[in-house]
Design a protein around this motif. Sequence first.
Motif, PDB file in Angstrom:
ATOM      1  N   PHE A   1      16.768   9.520  33.218  1.00  0.00           N
ATOM      2  CA  PHE A   1      18.083   8.878  33.118  1.00  0.00           C
ATOM      3  C   PHE A   1      18.078   7.652  34.013  1.00  0.00           C
ATOM      4  CE2 PHE A   1      22.304   8.554  35.343  1.00  0.00           C
ATOM      5  CZ  PHE A   1      22.961   7.871  34.321  1.00  0.00           C
ATOM      6  N   THR A   2      18.415   6.524  33.453  1.00  0.00           N
ATOM      7  CA  THR A   2      18.541   5.292  34.228  1.00  0.00           C
ATOM      8  C   THR A   2      19.851   4.626  33.849  1.00  0.00           C
ATOM      9  OG1 THR A   2      17.413   3.248  34.858  1.00  0.00           O
ATOM     10  CG2 THR A   2      17.215   3.918  32.556  1.00  0.00           C
ATOM     11  N   HIS A   3      20.512   3.974  34.824  1.00  0.00           N
ATOM     12  CA  HIS A   3      21.909   3.572  34.612  1.00  0.00           C
ATOM     13  C   HIS A   3      22.212   2.216  35.262  1.00  0.00           C
ATOM     14  CE1 HIS A   3      25.946   4.475  33.324  1.00  0.00           C
ATOM     15  NE2 HIS A   3      26.448   4.498  34.547  1.00  0.00           N
ATOM     16  N   TYR A   4      21.378   1.232  34.944  1.00  0.00           N
ATOM     17  CA  TYR A   4      21.593  -0.120  35.449  1.00  0.00           C
ATOM     18  C   TYR A   4      22.365  -0.938  34.408  1.00  0.00           C
ATOM     19  CZ  TYR A   4      18.008   1.001  38.936  1.00  0.00           C
ATOM     20  OH  TYR A   4      17.297   1.585  39.950  1.00  0.00           O
ATOM     21  N   GLY A   5      23.385  -1.669  34.883  1.00  0.00           N
ATOM     22  CA  GLY A   5      24.205  -2.471  33.988  1.00  0.00           C
ATOM     23  C   GLY A   5      23.600  -3.833  33.694  1.00  0.00           C
TER      24      GLY A   5
ATOM     25  N   ASP B   1      24.533  -6.545  34.776  1.00  0.00           N
ATOM     26  CA  ASP B   1      24.518  -7.346  35.991  1.00  0.00           C
ATOM     27  C   ASP B   1      23.333  -7.002  36.883  1.00  0.00           C
ATOM     28  OD1 ASP B   1      25.490  -4.804  36.476  1.00  0.00           O
ATOM     29  OD2 ASP B   1      26.867  -5.434  38.058  1.00  0.00           O
ATOM     30  N   SER B   2      22.496  -6.074  36.434  1.00  0.00           N
ATOM     31  CA  SER B   2      21.329  -5.639  37.209  1.00  0.00           C
ATOM     32  C   SER B   2      20.096  -5.705  36.303  1.00  0.00           C
ATOM     33  CB  SER B   2      21.568  -4.218  37.744  1.00  0.00           C
ATOM     34  OG  SER B   2      20.478  -3.757  38.490  1.00  0.00           O
ATOM     35  N   TRP B   3      19.357  -4.593  36.179  1.00  0.00           N
ATOM     36  CA  TRP B   3      18.153  -4.585  35.352  1.00  0.00           C
ATOM     37  C   TRP B   3      18.443  -4.278  33.883  1.00  0.00           C
ATOM     38  CZ3 TRP B   3      17.094  -2.178  40.355  1.00  0.00           C
ATOM     39  CH2 TRP B   3      16.283  -2.972  41.171  1.00  0.00           C
ATOM     40  N   ASN B   4      19.688  -3.990  33.580  1.00  0.00           N
ATOM     41  CA  ASN B   4      20.088  -3.734  32.188  1.00  0.00           C
ATOM     42  C   ASN B   4      19.228  -2.636  31.566  1.00  0.00           C
ATOM     43  OD1 ASN B   4      21.717  -4.117  29.958  1.00  0.00           O
ATOM     44  ND2 ASN B   4      20.458  -5.730  29.085  1.00  0.00           N
ATOM     45  N   LYS B   5      19.108  -1.530  32.280  1.00  0.00           N
ATOM     46  CA  LYS B   5      18.397  -0.335  31.806  1.00  0.00           C
ATOM     47  C   LYS B   5      19.405   0.803  31.844  1.00  0.00           C
ATOM     48  CE  LYS B   5      14.569   0.770  33.734  1.00  0.00           C
ATOM     49  NZ  LYS B   5      13.533   1.074  34.754  1.00  0.00           N
ATOM     50  N   ASN B   6      19.769   1.325  30.703  1.00  0.00           N
ATOM     51  CA  ASN B   6      20.829   2.328  30.671  1.00  0.00           C
ATOM     52  C   ASN B   6      20.603   3.266  29.486  1.00  0.00           C
ATOM     53  OD1 ASN B   6      23.245   3.659  31.285  1.00  0.00           O
ATOM     54  ND2 ASN B   6      24.453   2.304  29.985  1.00  0.00           N
ATOM     55  N   TRP B   7      19.763   4.315  29.710  1.00  0.00           N
ATOM     56  CA  TRP B   7      19.505   5.250  28.618  1.00  0.00           C
ATOM     57  C   TRP B   7      18.968   6.572  29.168  1.00  0.00           C
ATOM     58  CZ3 TRP B   7      16.026   1.170  29.463  1.00  0.00           C
ATOM     59  CH2 TRP B   7      14.686   1.533  29.688  1.00  0.00           C
ATOM     60  N   ILE B   8      18.902   7.551  28.307  1.00  0.00           N
ATOM     61  CA  ILE B   8      18.250   8.820  28.616  1.00  0.00           C
ATOM     62  C   ILE B   8      17.148   9.063  27.597  1.00  0.00           C
ATOM     63  CG2 ILE B   8      20.425   9.768  29.502  1.00  0.00           C
ATOM     64  CD1 ILE B   8      20.399  11.660  27.003  1.00  0.00           C
ATOM     65  N   PHE B   9      16.189   9.909  27.969  1.00  0.00           N
ATOM     66  CA  PHE B   9      15.303  10.554  27.014  1.00  0.00           C
ATOM     67  C   PHE B   9      15.733  12.013  26.909  1.00  0.00           C
ATOM     68  CE2 PHE B   9      11.747   7.394  28.160  1.00  0.00           C
ATOM     69  CZ  PHE B   9      12.085   6.574  27.094  1.00  0.00           C
ATOM     70  N   ARG B  10      15.366  12.643  25.829  1.00  0.00           N
ATOM     71  CA  ARG B  10      15.730  14.047  25.644  1.00  0.00           C
ATOM     72  C   ARG B  10      14.896  14.929  26.575  1.00  0.00           C
ATOM     73  NH1 ARG B  10      17.788  17.634  21.489  1.00  0.00           N
ATOM     74  NH2 ARG B  10      16.808  19.677  21.731  1.00  0.00           N
ATOM     75  N   THR B  11      15.569  15.592  27.504  1.00  0.00           N
ATOM     76  CA  THR B  11      14.871  16.487  28.438  1.00  0.00           C
ATOM     77  C   THR B  11      15.582  17.835  28.524  1.00  0.00           C
ATOM     78  OG1 THR B  11      16.066  15.339  30.223  1.00  0.00           O
ATOM     79  CG2 THR B  11      13.780  14.696  29.838  1.00  0.00           C
ATOM     80  N   ASP B  12      16.286  18.208  27.462  1.00  0.00           N
ATOM     81  CA  ASP B  12      16.945  19.508  27.407  1.00  0.00           C
ATOM     82  C   ASP B  12      15.949  20.578  26.954  1.00  0.00           C
ATOM     83  OD1 ASP B  12      19.995  19.263  27.942  1.00  0.00           O
ATOM     84  OD2 ASP B  12      19.511  17.486  26.760  1.00  0.00           O
ATOM     85  N   ASP B  13      16.487  21.803  26.784  1.00  0.00           N
ATOM     86  CA  ASP B  13      15.673  22.934  26.320  1.00  0.00           C
ATOM     87  C   ASP B  13      14.488  23.201  27.235  1.00  0.00           C
ATOM     88  OD1 ASP B  13      17.314  23.269  24.029  1.00  0.00           O
ATOM     89  OD2 ASP B  13      16.277  21.615  23.056  1.00  0.00           O
ATOM     90  N   TRP B  14      14.738  23.210  28.554  1.00  0.00           N
ATOM     91  CA  TRP B  14      13.684  23.494  29.542  1.00  0.00           C
ATOM     92  C   TRP B  14      12.484  22.577  29.304  1.00  0.00           C
ATOM     93  CZ3 TRP B  14      15.561  27.288  26.153  1.00  0.00           C
ATOM     94  CH2 TRP B  14      16.519  28.146  26.683  1.00  0.00           C
TER      95      TRP B  14
END
Length: 447
Positions: free
Chosen positions: A240-244, A246-259
């Motif tokens: 999970f990355t959450h840059y707007g 105004d920053s690095w503009n990286k804001n997404w997740i990869f699927r890491t559910d289900d253990w």
Amino acid sequence: MRLLALSPYVLFTAMAASPGAILNIPFSIPLFTPAAENVAQLKYVVAHFMVGNTYPYGVEDWKKDIVLAMGHGIDAFALNVGREDWQRERVQDAYTAAAGTDFRLFMSLDMTSIPCGSPADAEPIQHYIKTYYHHPNQFRYNGLPMISTFAGEGCLFGTGSPNEGWTSAIKGIGGMPLTFIPSFFLDPAKFVDFTVMDGAFSWNSGWPMANIAANFEMDEQYIRGLGGRTYMAAVSPWFFTHYGIDSWNKNWIFRTDDWHLCRRWELLIENRARVGIVEIVTWNDYGESHYIGPIAGDQPNSQAWVNGFDHQGWLPLIQYYIHAFKTGEYPTIVKDQVFMWGRLYPKGADASDHVPKPNNWQWAEDNIYVVVLLTGRADVTLKCGPTKHEVTLGPGLSKLKIQPTETCQATVTISRLGVIVVDHNPPGHRFTTGPPSYNFNAFVSSS
């Protein structure tokens, strides 16, 4: 994350009793000290380490990380280094800290930072090679010092092709042959054109690249493309990355559910005969939320979703899988233990946040994930508010999950004959329906 190779690491050293190290291991692992020279038939597990987050580090800080990593079966740090001059000093401190231990280090050149267009751009890379080539703590594979990269598939170093460029840059140093296992973001079918490579590291194999469960398909492509050369696979617990903007503009997740962490390790263990090295992504990349080490050093402006979300609770579980990857056999469980993780907020809830919900947020599941290691048959209860799951389980590793529907405290109990033997009630694991921000990081704990 087996064949009958011995486990090539020391579980404990005199240093491993240092304060802060998580060494309460719920299973039995035979002690084994590797020979001074690494040999390729042994399996290795290394961890990607962002040197760029270590500006305030000194030798003692490196020692703490090295002791913690060694205590959980990790053999080496892949030191991700960029172009900044100060990073050379931190690398020197890392090698100083490792001296006298069986822990190893090697360079992972960050080619998104290091220039590689001209012949002169090879000089800083060659400096690292020459400085640590004969160092006793240099990680060696196939009998030679190893070097890796993050990207660099287009580097020319003043030549006519990337293969020529890398050959001149790192394999043209007289009397210093290397094992080169880069992470080039290429179609594996093109590996045939890169004779400079002694293997390849598949960075993106650490997570599914779509809304699917973990599988071995990308690994298969790499193994076919390498044609017998060494395959280094990735394993990663989260993303999970959450840059707007105004920053690095990286804001997404990869699927890491289900253990996901467990399932990825189990895939690598099933296919361990074709995997030479596993690289954990990462020890300390806080910005992408896949760190497993302590929150220390400098953060890359990721405090909003990292502070309060320690991930060290994963370490003993990772060690359980490391042992199985290296030896071909899962260790004997000698103590009941609980591992619990999950997001603290519902994926669909709205929050006051200047950065919007991360891309792919719909892929997330609002589950609390639990793994229990049991020495024998026991009753296990996972609960959060009115939502609970009660089950009787036999010895070994088992997975449980629940999906809470209201604000609640997550708890797990293990009991036998009506007597509670483990009561896991981490105060920070409180699922809250009203999130203060869009934080999709994992809260992690272990009993």
